[in-house]
Write an enzyme that holds these catalytic residues in place. Structure first.
Site: not given
Length: 333
Positions: A84, A202, A228
């Site tokens: 992100n 993750k 995640g």
């Protein structure tokens, strides 16, 4: 292969000593006290969006502004340079500057995880060392995937072992098959969980059975599993996950921290009700509209979203309306 031969390295004695000296912590939500790492990953981590100016330069002033707003939310820490954060679109110099900027603004009691995964083992090691020098507490290392057909369990174990041997900070494995087309095999995860400098994983794949097996099969290791995605956060906690790295935390950080608290307190009905309200907005800012949708939603909640870096394109007007409706019908706008 025996652990002593697989993980032989000059750093191993030092890492093992640190491992033995770590304070005892609780794993998951209700497990009895057991061995624990120096760093406890329990809690919520937003994978920060990287702010860009209208000319698509990294906007460090806006980044600091978002960090100031996040300071009042009880996050365990922050993740920078993840999916992100538009990590693939940042130059090496920008990556290090982002880490330095966040470290300066982040209280020392909050962890800073920094993405340092590259396609080659050598490049990953070099960037991981640089991230540590810039102030990262933990390296988040995504699976190399360009030659995914050659990324067997053996190849990935060798890659992560060499990175962890050389890293001056703990390593968290990162499996995100939606972006890489590659799921870090469970058998590789279980082998790597034995490494004294690999702290956890993750896992963004959303396979709850797989995540439960990771927790179950690593109970004798100091290994922490992070969900995640906000969509399966409650289910992950119910199976013993330690925390979550959730894109939606950029937008709804306080509710996600509330969900974390409800699960830890065993208030499962309240947690379930909150989880239901978070699922559609999470899907909207991840699978449905991606980072452009995440950044647009951030603006509605008082954060700076701004543009993405090309070739990521902004949302169309109908897409913006659909995104806003998703947050509205779930009671967030």
């Amino acid at each position: 292969m025996a652990l002593s031969t697989r993980f032989a390295s000059p750093l191993r004695p030092t890492l093992a000593a640190l491992h033995q000296a770590a304070p005892r912590q609780r794993r998951g939500l209700s497990a009895p006290p057991g061995p624990g790492h120096t760093l406890n990953l329990g809690g919520i981590f937003p994978p920060l969006a990287t702010p860009f100016s209208p000319t698509q330069e990294v906007d460090y002033a806006q980044l600091e502004g978002n960090l100031y707003r996040y300071a009042s939310i009880p996050f365990r820490g922050l993740v920078v340079l993840g999916s992100n954060g538009e990590y693939p679109y940042l130059a090496p110099r920008e990556r290090l500057e982002v880490v330095s900027c966040v470290r300066r603004a982040l209280p020392r009691d909050r962890l800073l995880l920094a993405g340092s995964g590259c396609e080659s083992t050598q490049a990953t090691i070099e960037l991981t060392v640089s991230m540590a020098e810039a102030g990262a507490d933990v390296a988040l290392v995504v699976t190399p995937c360009y030659y995914r057909g050659a990324m067997t369990s053996a190849a990935l174990i060798q890659h992560y072992t060499e990175v962890a041997d050389a890293s001056p900070i703990p390593v968290v494995l990162y499996s995100v098959p939606a972006n890489t087309g590659l799921d870090l095999p469970l058998e590789a995860v279980l082998t790597l969980a034995q490494h004294p400098n690999i702290l956890g994983i993750k896992d963004s794949g959303g396979d709850i059975t797989r995540m439960g097996l990771m927790v179950h099969k690593t109970q004798q290791e100091d290994f922490q599993v992070l969900a995640g995605s906000a969509s399966f956060l409650l289910a992950s906690y119910a199976l013993g996950a330690s925390g979550g790295v959730c894109a939606l935390a950029n937008v709804l950080g306080a509710p996600l921290c509330q969900l974390d608290s409800l699960c830890r307190e065993g208030r499962w009905q309240e947690a379930r009700d909150l989880q239901h309200r978070l699922m559609e907005p999470n899907v909207a800012v991840t699978r449905r509209f991606g980072i452009p949708g995440l950044k647009k939603a951030m603006e509605w909640f008082g954060y700076y979203g701004g543009p993405c870096r090309a070739p990521l394109a902004p949302l169309s007007s109908p897409q913006i309306e659909e995104l806003r409706e998703t947050f509205s019908v779930n009671g967030w706008l």
